[in-house]
Design a protein around this motif. Structure first.
Motif, PDB file in Angstrom:
ATOM      1  N   THR A 237       0.747  -1.241   0.231  1.00  0.00           N
ATOM      2  CA  THR A 237       0.219  -0.023   0.115  1.00  0.00           C
ATOM      3  C   THR A 237       0.828   1.141   0.068  1.00  0.00           C
ATOM      4  N   TYR A 238       0.534   2.187  -0.678  1.00  0.00           N
ATOM      5  CA  TYR A 238       1.141   3.610  -0.630  1.00  0.00           C
ATOM      6  C   TYR A 238       0.208   4.272   0.154  1.00  0.00           C
ATOM      7  N   TYR A 239       0.783   5.023   1.195  1.00  0.00           N
ATOM      8  CA  TYR A 239      -0.061   6.080   2.024  1.00  0.00           C
ATOM      9  C   TYR A 239       0.213   7.597   1.343  1.00  0.00           C
ATOM     10  N   VAL A 240      -0.802   7.995   1.057  1.00  0.00           N
ATOM     11  CA  VAL A 240      -0.833   9.290   0.359  1.00  0.00           C
ATOM     12  C   VAL A 240      -0.651  10.331   1.285  1.00  0.00           C
ATOM     13  N   LEU A 241       0.469  11.094   1.255  1.00  0.00           N
ATOM     14  CA  LEU A 241       0.596  12.366   2.282  1.00  0.00           C
ATOM     15  C   LEU A 241       0.379  13.694   1.410  1.00  0.00           C
ATOM     16  N   ASP A 242       0.437  13.744   0.180  1.00  0.00           N
ATOM     17  CA  ASP A 242       0.186  14.964  -0.248  1.00  0.00           C
ATOM     18  C   ASP A 242      -0.122  14.766  -1.749  1.00  0.00           C
ATOM     19  N   LEU A 243      -0.795  15.668  -2.683  1.00  0.00           N
ATOM     20  CA  LEU A 243      -1.001  15.544  -4.043  1.00  0.00           C
ATOM     21  C   LEU A 243      -0.733  16.818  -4.600  1.00  0.00           C
ATOM     22  N   LEU A 244       0.350  16.467  -5.674  1.00  0.00           N
ATOM     23  CA  LEU A 244       1.149  17.348  -6.115  1.00  0.00           C
ATOM     24  C   LEU A 244       0.460  17.761  -7.546  1.00  0.00           C
ATOM     25  N   ALA A 245      -0.150  17.045  -8.187  1.00  0.00           N
ATOM     26  CA  ALA A 245      -0.739  17.288  -9.487  1.00  0.00           C
ATOM     27  C   ALA A 245      -1.797  16.103  -9.867  1.00  0.00           C
ATOM     28  N   TRP A 246      -2.809  16.601 -10.429  1.00  0.00           N
ATOM     29  CA  TRP A 246      -3.964  15.815 -10.825  1.00  0.00           C
ATOM     30  C   TRP A 246      -4.470  15.926 -12.045  1.00  0.00           C
ATOM     31  N   LYS A 247      -4.298  15.092 -13.042  1.00  0.00           N
ATOM     32  CA  LYS A 247      -4.431  14.978 -14.314  1.00  0.00           C
ATOM     33  C   LYS A 247      -4.252  16.438 -15.336  1.00  0.00           C
ATOM     34  N   GLY A 248      -2.759  16.671 -14.754  1.00  0.00           N
ATOM     35  CA  GLY A 248      -2.255  17.971 -15.560  1.00  0.00           C
ATOM     36  C   GLY A 248      -2.382  19.282 -14.610  1.00  0.00           C
ATOM     37  N   LEU A 249      -3.313  18.922 -13.561  1.00  0.00           N
ATOM     38  CA  LEU A 249      -3.654  20.449 -13.011  1.00  0.00           C
ATOM     39  C   LEU A 249      -2.420  20.407 -11.953  1.00  0.00           C
ATOM     40  N   ARG A 250      -1.494  21.254 -11.639  1.00  0.00           N
ATOM     41  CA  ARG A 250      -0.393  21.628 -10.756  1.00  0.00           C
ATOM     42  C   ARG A 250      -1.122  22.163  -9.482  1.00  0.00           C
ATOM     43  N   LEU A 251      -0.803  21.352  -8.499  1.00  0.00           N
ATOM     44  CA  LEU A 251      -1.438  21.716  -7.028  1.00  0.00           C
ATOM     45  C   LEU A 251      -0.271  22.255  -6.093  1.00  0.00           C
ATOM     46  N   VAL A 252       0.849  22.128  -6.672  1.00  0.00           N
ATOM     47  CA  VAL A 252       2.201  22.672  -5.457  1.00  0.00           C
ATOM     48  C   VAL A 252       1.903  23.920  -5.147  1.00  0.00           C
ATOM     49  N   ASP A 253       1.305  24.780  -5.702  1.00  0.00           N
ATOM     50  CA  ASP A 253       1.114  26.379  -5.685  1.00  0.00           C
ATOM     51  C   ASP A 253      -0.028  26.632  -4.743  1.00  0.00           C
ATOM     52  N   HIS A 254      -0.804  25.543  -4.316  1.00  0.00           N
ATOM     53  CA  HIS A 254      -2.088  25.516  -3.498  1.00  0.00           C
ATOM     54  C   HIS A 254      -1.755  25.356  -2.121  1.00  0.00           C
ATOM     55  N   PRO A 255      -2.560  26.034  -1.123  1.00  0.00           N
ATOM     56  CA  PRO A 255      -2.078  25.707   0.294  1.00  0.00           C
ATOM     57  C   PRO A 255      -2.494  24.180   0.734  1.00  0.00           C
ATOM     58  N   TYR A 256      -1.824  23.881   1.590  1.00  0.00           N
ATOM     59  CA  TYR A 256      -1.865  22.491   2.026  1.00  0.00           C
ATOM     60  C   TYR A 256      -3.409  21.924   2.321  1.00  0.00           C
ATOM     61  N   GLU A 257      -4.086  22.679   2.890  1.00  0.00           N
ATOM     62  CA  GLU A 257      -5.541  22.518   3.146  1.00  0.00           C
ATOM     63  C   GLU A 257      -6.257  22.144   1.742  1.00  0.00           C
ATOM     64  N   GLU A 258      -6.258  22.950   0.779  1.00  0.00           N
ATOM     65  CA  GLU A 258      -6.499  22.540  -0.329  1.00  0.00           C
ATOM     66  C   GLU A 258      -6.188  21.191  -1.169  1.00  0.00           C
ATOM     67  N   ARG A 259      -4.901  20.989  -1.052  1.00  0.00           N
ATOM     68  CA  ARG A 259      -4.373  19.910  -1.546  1.00  0.00           C
ATOM     69  C   ARG A 259      -4.922  18.710  -0.984  1.00  0.00           C
ATOM     70  N   VAL A 260      -5.054  18.596   0.497  1.00  0.00           N
ATOM     71  CA  VAL A 260      -5.714  17.673   1.125  1.00  0.00           C
ATOM     72  C   VAL A 260      -7.146  17.179   0.621  1.00  0.00           C
ATOM     73  N   PHE A 261      -7.777  18.445   0.654  1.00  0.00           N
ATOM     74  CA  PHE A 261      -9.295  18.341   0.229  1.00  0.00           C
ATOM     75  C   PHE A 261      -9.228  17.455  -1.334  1.00  0.00           C
ATOM     76  N   TRP A 262      -8.380  18.051  -2.284  1.00  0.00           N
ATOM     77  CA  TRP A 262      -8.204  17.432  -3.640  1.00  0.00           C
ATOM     78  C   TRP A 262      -8.037  15.968  -3.462  1.00  0.00           C
ATOM     79  N   ALA A 263      -6.833  15.698  -2.568  1.00  0.00           N
ATOM     80  CA  ALA A 263      -6.487  14.228  -2.497  1.00  0.00           C
ATOM     81  C   ALA A 263      -7.479  13.423  -2.136  1.00  0.00           C
ATOM     82  N   ALA A 264      -8.255  13.905  -1.077  1.00  0.00           N
ATOM     83  CA  ALA A 264      -9.373  12.955  -0.361  1.00  0.00           C
ATOM     84  C   ALA A 264     -10.439  12.655  -1.575  1.00  0.00           C
TER      85      ALA A 264
END
Length: 116
Positions: free
Chosen positions: A16-43
């Motif tokens: 199993t991979y335990y996901v800590l953070d989401l950096l990009a989703w289907k080409g949408l770059r998320l590294v410049d978004h706050p952690y709270e937003e990236r967590v929401f997107w990941a979930a």
């Protein structure tokens, strides 16, 4: 179309991979978004594609590790001692407004139980 980029911890015993953070989703770059937003997107996105289930196209599971909330004694205890999942040897502390940075950051703290 586009790539997905995750920051994960691999637990070989559970395959199993335990996901800590989401950096990009289907080409949408998320590294410049706050952690709270990236967590929401990941979930939401990982649930949408059932990434936590093994399949012929996905031999390993991807399990999102949600944040436990504001830092308090109760939250720390819950985060460290809750059942299920991989064994824990430490905790990660993220600043909710922190942007993703590769390598050390003052907005991310790793506490390890076995480090004196």
């Amino acid at each position: 179309a586009g790539h997905v980029q995750l920051d994960c911890v691999w637990a070989e015993a559970e395959q199993t991979y335990y996901v800590l953070d989401l950096l990009a989703w289907k080409g949408l770059r998320l590294v410049d978004h706050p952690y709270e937003e990236r967590v929401f997107w990941a979930a939401s996105k990982l649930a949408e594609v059932h990434a936590d289930r093994q399949a012929s196209t996905n031999p390993c599971r991807f399990v999102h590790l949600p944040p436990s909330g504001r830092c308090s004694a109760a939250a720390l205890s819950t985060a460290y001692y809750r059942g299920g999942g991989a064994s824990r040897d430490g905790l990660l502390f993220y600043h909710n407004e922190g942007l993703y940075e590769a390598g050390p950051s003052p907005l991310l703290l790793l506490w390890c139980r076995d480090v004196a």
